[in-house]
Design an enzyme around this catalytic site. Structure first.
Site, mmCIF file in Angstrom:
data_model
loop_
_atom_site.group_PDB
_atom_site.id
_atom_site.type_symbol
_atom_site.label_atom_id
_atom_site.label_comp_id
_atom_site.label_asym_id
_atom_site.label_seq_id
_atom_site.Cartn_x
_atom_site.Cartn_y
_atom_site.Cartn_z
ATOM 1 C CG ASN A 167 -25.060 2.620 -25.290
ATOM 2 O OD1 ASN A 167 -24.263 1.892 -24.711
ATOM 3 N ND2 ASN A 167 -24.708 3.412 -26.291
ATOM 4 C CG HIS A 206 -2.005 -1.034 1.140
ATOM 5 N ND1 HIS A 206 -2.965 -1.179 2.104
ATOM 6 C CD2 HIS A 206 -2.280 -1.982 0.203
ATOM 7 C CE1 HIS A 206 -3.791 -2.156 1.772
ATOM 8 N NE2 HIS A 206 -3.388 -2.665 0.626
ATOM 9 C CB THR A 242 -20.812 -3.803 -31.114
ATOM 10 O OG1 THR A 242 -21.746 -2.825 -30.633
ATOM 11 C CG2 THR A 242 -19.473 -3.140 -31.357
ATOM 12 C CD GLU A 273 -1.436 4.178 3.617
ATOM 13 O OE1 GLU A 273 -2.581 4.465 4.013
ATOM 14 O OE2 GLU A 273 -1.212 3.341 2.714
ATOM 15 C CB CYS A 319 -1.381 1.286 6.154
ATOM 16 S SG CYS A 319 -1.144 0.523 4.532
ATOM 17 N NE ARG A 337 -11.423 0.259 -26.341
ATOM 18 C CZ ARG A 337 -11.486 -0.234 -27.568
ATOM 19 N NH1 ARG A 337 -10.455 -0.933 -28.051
ATOM 20 N NH2 ARG A 337 -12.553 -0.041 -28.312
ATOM 21 N NE ARG A 358 -6.179 -1.037 -31.510
ATOM 22 C CZ ARG A 358 -7.441 -1.420 -31.294
ATOM 23 N NH1 ARG A 358 -7.691 -2.530 -30.612
ATOM 24 N NH2 ARG A 358 -8.455 -0.694 -31.744
#
Length: 368
Positions: free
Chosen positions: A298, A50, A196, A52, A84, A184, A207
């Site tokens: 959507n 972490h 799609t 800290e 931590c 992404r 990419r």
């Protein structure tokens, strides 16, 4: 320098973990003594130190009596890493300055209470708004156990995501597409529908140099995805899930042989139940989804109340065409007052294009 300046440095450090810490938060830490920064650290990836402990490891002098600036409340429980708060106390840190409170029920103020009881001066809420914004994904996921969903689409100035022939490459320019690949890299999963895949045969990978491919999630109610589609042919290299209502093992077998995971989920209104899918993704510790679906997917996600953020990339172009599709279809709302409203909207120029984004109103400010 003031507390705010050191916290901004901690925020810059935290952002270095973007796309690598999921489902953990992004956290940065800075150790200061006598006005000098003596150590810096950040949470680099899930399972690593972490912030800290990273800062304390990087400290080249005794931190006793110093101040630690940390963007999120220090943890006080044993997880993938030890608490931590123990490391802070063992190091003799005298003052801890915190940006965000941690909503994780295992922490939720307990870490700060432990420090205070041990004599450490604790200051909270420094650059709280900026620190909260950094970890919107984590806050949503830890509270709901479902992914934070960002609905993304590119459209023309007249609201078209393709021409009347279905052609859509490319609506936006290189700068906008580069930003998409940065997201992404940031979010844990990318989701699209079978429509799609059939229309564009996308690869759905990141990419950019040094980028990380998100988990690919395809909503395919009846398993119509072609076996020769790029997402299937590359499933052995890039993790891929087909979410379907099809229970036919023989039909699922070739996808599984290609490396896909096939999840059979309940049906809702003739399609994969998106709420059930989000629950399953949450169980898999997928904390965020970049929704790059078509108009039907959507609308289904919006109607189900599953979208937390919308990103609309707008190009200064006009396609026209009565049959050219827009970004959201479905039945739609009956009256304007039923619209999904965006808050905290920003507009960012990207080359000749613009990114307009905001939070869906019901999910503003960490779902409160």
């Amino acid at each position: 320098m003031k507390d705010e300046s050191y916290m901004r440095l901690a925020l810059d450090l935290a952002r270095k973990g973007m796309g690598r810490t999921n489902p953990n938060p992004m956290v940065g830490a800075v150790i200061v003594r006598d006005g000098q920064v003596i150590a810096q650290g950040y949470h680099a990836r899930c399972g690593d130190l972490h912030a800290e402990r990273s800062a304390l490891r990087n400290c080249r002098e005794d931190p006793r009596g110093a101040t630690m600036y940390v963007t999120l409340e220090p943890c006080c429980h044993q997880g993938r890493q030890p608490p931590c708060t123990d490391a802070i106390l063992d190091a003799g840190i005298a003052r801890v300055v915190v940006g965000s409170d941690d909503p994780n029920p295992l922490v939720a103020g307990k870490g700060l209470d432990k420090l205070r009881r041990s004599g450490v001066e604790v200051v909270t809420g420094v650059l709280r708004e900026e620190c909260d914004a950094l970890n919107q994904v984590f806050f949503h996921y830890i509270r709901t156990k479902r992914p934070y969903v960002v609905m993304k689409y590119a459209m023309t100035l007249d609201g078209k995501i393709a021409t009347h022939t279905g052609a859509s490459r490319w609506i936006t320019g290189e700068a906008a597409r580069r930003r998409v690949h940065q997201d992404r890299n940031r979010y844990a999963a990318i989701m699209a529908g079978v429509g799609t895949v059939l229309a564009d045969d996308p690869l759905l990978t990141c990419r950019i140099e040094g980028g990380r491919d998100p988990l690919r999630v395809l909503c395919d109610t009846h398993l119509r995805t072609p076996l020769e589609a790029q997402v299937v042919r590359t499933a052995s290299q890039v993790p891929t899930v087909l979410a379907t209502c099809c229970a036919d093992e023989a039909k699922k077998a070739p996808y599984e042989a290609a490396g896909c995971r096939v999840w059979t989920l309940p049906e809702h209104c003739g399609h994969v139940d998106l709420t059930a899918l989000m629950d399953r993704l949450g169980q898999e510790e997928i904390d965020s989804v970049l929704l790059e679906g078509g108009a039907t997917l959507n609308w289904s996600a919006l109607e189900a109340g599953l979208v937390q953020r919308v990103q609309a990339y707008v190009a200064p172009k006009l396609f026209g065409g009565k049959s050219a599709p827009g970004p959201v279809s479905g039945l739609g709302v009956d009256v304007p007052s039923q619209a999904a409203v965006l808050r905290n909207v920003t507009v960012t120029p990207l080359g000749e294009d613009f990114l307009l984004e905001g939070e869906v109103a019901d999910h503003v400010h960490r779902d409160r």
